[in-house]
Design a protein around this motif. Sequence first.
Motif, PDB file in Angstrom:
ATOM      1  N   ALA A 275     -59.195  15.296 -38.891  1.00  0.00           N
ATOM      2  CA  ALA A 275     -60.624  15.605 -38.868  1.00  0.00           C
ATOM      3  C   ALA A 275     -60.976  16.277 -37.555  1.00  0.00           C
ATOM      4  CB  ALA A 275     -61.443  14.337 -39.036  1.00  0.00           C
ATOM      5  N   GLY A 276     -61.769  17.300 -37.654  1.00  0.00           N
ATOM      6  CA  GLY A 276     -62.253  17.943 -36.435  1.00  0.00           C
ATOM      7  C   GLY A 276     -61.331  18.988 -35.878  1.00  0.00           C
ATOM      8  N   ALA A 277     -60.106  19.064 -36.388  1.00  0.00           N
ATOM      9  CA  ALA A 277     -59.176  20.070 -35.875  1.00  0.00           C
ATOM     10  C   ALA A 277     -59.462  21.407 -36.546  1.00  0.00           C
ATOM     11  CB  ALA A 277     -57.747  19.650 -36.164  1.00  0.00           C
ATOM     12  N   PRO A 278     -59.314  22.479 -35.795  1.00  0.00           N
ATOM     13  CA  PRO A 278     -59.442  23.790 -36.428  1.00  0.00           C
ATOM     14  C   PRO A 278     -58.236  24.014 -37.317  1.00  0.00           C
ATOM     15  CG  PRO A 278     -58.652  24.041 -34.198  1.00  0.00           C
ATOM     16  CD  PRO A 278     -58.964  22.582 -34.380  1.00  0.00           C
TER      17      PRO A 278
ATOM     18  N   ARG B  80     -65.261  18.712 -26.924  1.00  0.00           N
ATOM     19  CA  ARG B  80     -64.780  17.513 -27.593  1.00  0.00           C
ATOM     20  C   ARG B  80     -63.872  16.721 -26.659  1.00  0.00           C
ATOM     21  NH1 ARG B  80     -62.968  16.529 -33.318  1.00  0.00           N
ATOM     22  NH2 ARG B  80     -61.498  14.837 -33.152  1.00  0.00           N
ATOM     23  N   GLY B 276     -62.632  25.418 -41.212  1.00  0.00           N
ATOM     24  CA  GLY B 276     -61.636  25.778 -40.217  1.00  0.00           C
ATOM     25  C   GLY B 276     -62.105  25.655 -38.793  1.00  0.00           C
ATOM     26  N   ALA B 277     -63.387  25.443 -38.582  1.00  0.00           N
ATOM     27  CA  ALA B 277     -63.869  25.305 -37.211  1.00  0.00           C
ATOM     28  C   ALA B 277     -63.625  23.883 -36.730  1.00  0.00           C
ATOM     29  CB  ALA B 277     -65.353  25.625 -37.150  1.00  0.00           C
ATOM     30  N   PRO B 278     -63.291  23.746 -35.464  1.00  0.00           N
ATOM     31  CA  PRO B 278     -63.187  22.388 -34.924  1.00  0.00           C
ATOM     32  C   PRO B 278     -64.581  21.790 -34.844  1.00  0.00           C
ATOM     33  CG  PRO B 278     -63.067  23.985 -33.153  1.00  0.00           C
ATOM     34  CD  PRO B 278     -63.085  24.768 -34.425  1.00  0.00           C
ATOM     35  N   HIS B 279     -64.664  20.483 -34.826  1.00  0.00           N
ATOM     36  CA  HIS B 279     -65.980  19.898 -34.577  1.00  0.00           C
ATOM     37  C   HIS B 279     -65.840  18.612 -33.790  1.00  0.00           C
ATOM     38  CE1 HIS B 279     -64.627  18.531 -38.511  1.00  0.00           C
ATOM     39  NE2 HIS B 279     -65.274  17.421 -38.283  1.00  0.00           N
ATOM     40  N   SER B 284     -68.998  14.623 -36.545  1.00  0.00           N
ATOM     41  CA  SER B 284     -68.478  13.755 -37.602  1.00  0.00           C
ATOM     42  C   SER B 284     -69.407  12.570 -37.811  1.00  0.00           C
ATOM     43  CB  SER B 284     -67.086  13.239 -37.231  1.00  0.00           C
ATOM     44  OG  SER B 284     -66.219  14.299 -36.968  1.00  0.00           O
TER      45      SER B 284
END
Lengths: 301, 301
Positions: A275-278, B80, B276-279, B284
């Motif tokens: 989760a959260g990874a590009p 992050r 595809g973008a990190p977040h 989350s």
Amino acid sequence: MRHATFRQLEIFEAIARHLSFTRAAETLHLTQPTVSMQMKKLADSVGEPLVHQTGKRIELTETGQALAVAARDIFTVLERFEDDMAARRGLRRGRLRLAAVTTASYFAPRLLGEFARRHPGIEVSLRVCNREQLIASLNEHLDELYILGTPPEDAALVARPFMENPLVAIAAPDHPLAGRHRIGLAELAEQPWLLRESGSGTRKAVEKLFAQRGITIHPRLELGSNEAIKQAVLAGLGISALSKQALDLHPTGQFAILDAEDCPVRRHWFIARPAGAPHSAAASAFERFLLDSRPTAGTTL
Amino acid sequence: MRHATFRQLEIFEAIARHLSFTRAAETLHLTQPTVSMQMKKLADSVGEPLVHQTGKRIELTETGQALAVAARDIFTVLERFEDDMAARRGLRRGRLRLAAVTTASYFAPRLLGEFARRHPGIEVSLRVCNREQLIASLNEHLDELYILGTPPEDAALVARPFMENPLVAIAAPDHPLAGRHRIGLAELAEQPWLLRESGSGTRKAVEKLFAQRGITIHPRLELGSNEAIKQAVLAGLGISALSKQALDLHPTGQFAILDAEDCPVRRHWFIARPAGAPHSAAASAFERFLLDSRPTAGTTL
DNA sequence: CCATTTCATAGAGAAAAGTCTATGCACTAT
DNA sequence: ATAGTGCATAGACTTTTCTCTATGAAATGG
């Protein structure tokens, strides 16, 4: 953090992979002092130590772990950008780093083959390890996509089922239980069991099957691969349970599939990513490929 | 690409935001030639031009657009990491950049308030724009999360519904249609309509409602905000349709809700992020908050 | 306990990054 | 057309990065 450079992240990532300054220096064709120096600077700009030396061994601090994740994510983003640029120049290309648990290696290659056929420019790499290692990799963002059995509850991941993954109990064809109907779990548990190492997903599934009835099984032999288990089963050393896919290439009759209570156990294969990874366009394409081309059973996590 | 620096990406991101070298230089407290110089270097290491000057105006090349996305993704990853580090030091903090369509501003603040109460360390920012602009932002990875009505089919995004979003037709209380039952769509369409500007999601929804019956409606007035529409409706200039949430703060009876065919239209609010973008962890957490705290209706995209 | 392995430190030099001031050139708007 | 706006180029300076060789220090493993 603003003073860090891509180069430093690159060096640090190599260190995180090898857990050794010297080894990192070698792979990057640098001298070891250069690596030390760069890491000192990097730690300075981060403001906290990144590695922790205990004797000869080196380990990452928590901050170091987090930074390794960030570094890999950044390189994924850059790779995505470069793929994008290449695509605009007409070269459809891309890289997809995939990891799968051992048992998945019985069907994953066929899927990869079909995917590679449809997407000629994409270079796919598959790393195989057991479930425990795979989950560690996932948390470290070592690869982009992961194929595994039931995903863990606690990890930060996005997982979707894409294929059936029944677990079947097997024995040698001449085993007394072969051909018997509706074998009770209690009776099954009394057999000498051959199990994968702990950390294996298949083993966890077997243990869970019996644990539901409050039964704990004690393996007679602990074996490090499915192939070893098959050999042992045929040698009459005991019974076991494996993913059905692991038996696909064997003629019917070579193994007896036991008709036991709750068997086959209904499970699924999941495709997961942190989760959260590009992730790259190639990764998205592979996910779509899996979810579209196979009849999915069950619902989203 | 290996020779690019974070600094250069930072400068480039400013340029992409302002579409001006001079403006970027100002916000970063640099001189304009410095910016030019850095961009030249950056374009060199990328290997392709990033901007394209047509007279006074500057615009990003396709490569430039892609690089801006990559730069933002990289900064998201770094942020992050820094949040992560702060969390380990006991300071729970984080930033969440959120964008929402205009109509969502009728309920989003309440959600944000509740979220902020539960996560005191997280700094939330909300940008409001119309649907069209929001989708452009999403494609540029300008923010992490997006609240919008029905997500577009073509964009690369992950969207999930989290709340009902009925569209109701309204008129002034003394309007002839007020109080009438089961008004036909054809008759409704003959009324003078007040619509939001094109590019608005609400407008698209109204047009779609009639388009299903092959009816095209011609707005009598085109107004840039829901508030302007309400004023116009009360002034007896015509009828309109709005998200029910836009009427929440008004006493019943202030507006007549028309009992027309297919009304209220059943729609949902979606929470989306670019694929595809990190977040960040904060993002989350907000997604989970929305999906858990509200009864979700409908299924995943 | 000694050889080996592994990382740290010191010193040094070339390259590059990063910034400035001053000025030139091209287009726009009035 | 003329002033103004906006980016490019030139030249110069400081600082940092990036790498090396040589050597030191700490811990391990036979």
